[in-house]
Design an enzyme around this catalytic site. Structure first.
Site, short mmCIF file in Angstrom:
data_model
loop_
_atom_site.label_atom_id
_atom_site.label_comp_id
_atom_site.label_asym_id
_atom_site.label_seq_id
_atom_site.Cartn_x
_atom_site.Cartn_y
_atom_site.Cartn_z
N TRP A 167 139.61 105.14 -19.33
CA TRP A 167 138.17 104.74 -19.49
C TRP A 167 137.66 105.21 -20.79
CZ3 TRP A 167 134.11 108.20 -20.32
CH2 TRP A 167 134.14 109.45 -19.84
N HIS A 269 135.09 115.69 -26.20
CA HIS A 269 133.81 115.36 -26.29
C HIS A 269 132.75 116.29 -26.23
CE1 HIS A 269 134.90 115.95 -22.18
NE2 HIS A 269 133.53 115.96 -21.64
N HIS A 271 128.78 116.97 -25.33
CA HIS A 271 127.34 116.58 -24.74
C HIS A 271 125.92 116.90 -25.46
CE1 HIS A 271 129.82 116.69 -20.99
NE2 HIS A 271 130.49 117.41 -21.63
C1 DD3 Z 1 133.60 110.13 -14.50
C2 DD3 Z 1 133.72 111.76 -16.18
C3 DD3 Z 1 133.76 110.28 -15.81
C4 DD3 Z 1 133.71 109.72 -11.78
C5 DD3 Z 1 132.42 109.62 -12.39
C6 DD3 Z 1 132.49 109.78 -13.84
N1 DD3 Z 1 130.30 108.11 -19.31
C7 DD3 Z 1 132.90 108.25 -16.89
C8 DD3 Z 1 133.93 106.28 -16.78
C9 DD3 Z 1 133.12 105.55 -17.75
C10 DD3 Z 1 131.73 107.90 -17.80
C11 DD3 Z 1 130.94 108.64 -18.43
C12 DD3 Z 1 134.98 110.23 -13.66
C13 DD3 Z 1 133.89 107.54 -16.44
CL1 DD3 Z 1 130.93 109.53 -11.59
C14 DD3 Z 1 134.75 109.96 -12.08
O1 DD3 Z 1 132.73 109.85 -16.48
C15 DD3 Z 1 131.99 106.35 -18.40
N2 DD3 Z 1 131.11 106.01 -19.13
N3 DD3 Z 1 130.74 109.89 -18.09
C16 DD3 Z 1 130.30 106.70 -19.86
N4 DD3 Z 1 129.64 106.08 -20.58
#
Ligand code: DD3
Length: 329
Positions: A167, A269, A271
């Site tokens: 992602w 990354h 924050h």
């Molecule tokens: C993640 C850490 C990761 C579940 C969940 C979140 N910001 C993301 C995919 C796209 C994103 C993020 C993994 C995953 Cl709820 C598993 O976070 C993302 N896009 N934190 C953005 N903009």
């Protein structure tokens, strides 16, 4: 003054209509093309709940594990803050039901019009066991990790786990979330992409949450940083703050800029959250202020490869077992 600017609704992107028509093609972890669109059919109507992983009355959210068409899924539901700019519509356009009356005190149930009563929803599907564990409420333990512990316990563990950061690559390659990018510096060494973390619904700046994802793909975490990365870190700090001032009218003095250790994904990354908003993971046991990281690297180029670092691990985290096996806990 600054507060009014901060409180006001964040202007909708001009290209919102374009986004509705244009479908962002993204690759999922298995390399399949996934389509994102705006007003779509309800994939949750067939959701079968197997377990509530956690919930919070105070945070007004619930994390659920279940199945969507035979695939494991995690669904996160969260009520969003009441926006000042919607108050007029909320007060005039709702139905009010009296609950009780006593002296000068009355309580009601207010039924808001549907557009003011949305629930932020995140779906992870297919979800891995890691995802399910991540949201299960569990006790945690503080771990003390020396530089040696990192090399002999933590590093082998994260390499063997090979957490997917597909992602992240989708974002860097504009295969996903391209229209959400707030700022981009494409330089291969000091460049990064700044965009809203998806924990933030971007409706109000009170809970502002952005992430800066570095272009370089070989920096896993804080542990990999040396003085050679100072130009990168300074670039993120400077340009990130400028971009947030430009877009959200928030000055640097209102921002908490930090890295997590351990991070939830091993691609460097940073924050950016609003001061006063207690973002998950902003506590002292996990957050390292970018300003401190920069200073520490100035005074010792190998600070983060040699120092003992402390972080919490959940009871069911595989890494915790490794620390136990090594009798470091
Ligand atoms: C993640 C850490 C990761 C579940 C969940 C979140 N910001 C993301 C995919 C796209 C994103 C993020 C993994 C995953 Cl709820 C598993 O976070 C993302 N896009 N934190 C953005 N903009």
């Amino acid at each position: 003054m600054a507060d009014t600017a901060a409180k006001r609704e964040i202007e909708k992107p001009v290209n919102e209509e374009i986004q509705q028509v244009k479908r962002a093609k993204a690759e999922d972890e298995n390399g399949r093309g996934a389509e994102q669109e705006s007003g779509c059919e309800n994939i949750l109507s067939g959701f079968k709940t197997s377990k509530v992983l956690s919930d919070s009355a105070r945070e007004k959210n619930i994390f659920i594990h279940g199945k969507i068409a035979d695939q494991d899924a995690v669904v996160i539901l969260e009520k969003t803050p009441i926006r000042e700019d919607s108050l007029a519509e909320l007060l005039s356009g709702s139905t009010l039901k009296l609950e009780m009356r006593n002296d000068i005190y009355c309580t009601y149930r207010l039924q808001a019009p549907p557009q003011l009563n949305e629930i932020k929803t995140t779906v992870v599907c297919p979800a891995t066991e890691k995802h399910v564990k991540k949201y299960q409420r569990k006790e945690s333990f503080l771990v003390e990790e020396t530089g040696e512990d990192y090399r002999f316990i933590t590093l082998p563990y994260i390499q063997q786990q090979s957490f997917s950061v597909q992602w992240v690559y989708n974002i860097l390659e504009k295969k996903a979330e391209a229209e959400r990018i707030v700022y981009e510096d494409p330089d291969p060494d000091v460049g990064f992409v700044l965009l809203p973390d998806f924990k933030w619904d971007q409706k109000q700046v009170d809970d502002l949450y952005l992430i800066a994802i570095v272009q370089k793909r070989d920096i896993k975490s804080l542990r990999d940083l040396t003085s050679e990365h100072l130009p990168l870190l300074q670039n993120i700090f400077q340009k990130g703050k400028e971009a947030i001032l430009q877009r959200y009218a928030l000055p640097a003095s209102k921002l908490r800029v930090y890295l997590h250790y351990q991070p939830s994904y091993y691609h460097l990354h940073v924050h950016f959250t609003k001061l006063g908003y207690e973002a998950p993971g902003c506590g002292v046991e996990r957050a390292h202020l970018l300003a401190d990281v920069i200073q520490n690297l100035w005074s010792d180029p190998r600070y983060y490869s040699t120092r003992t670092l402390y972080f919490p691990l959940r009871a069911d985290d595989g890494l915790l077992s490794k620390f136990k096996e090594a009798e470091r806990l």
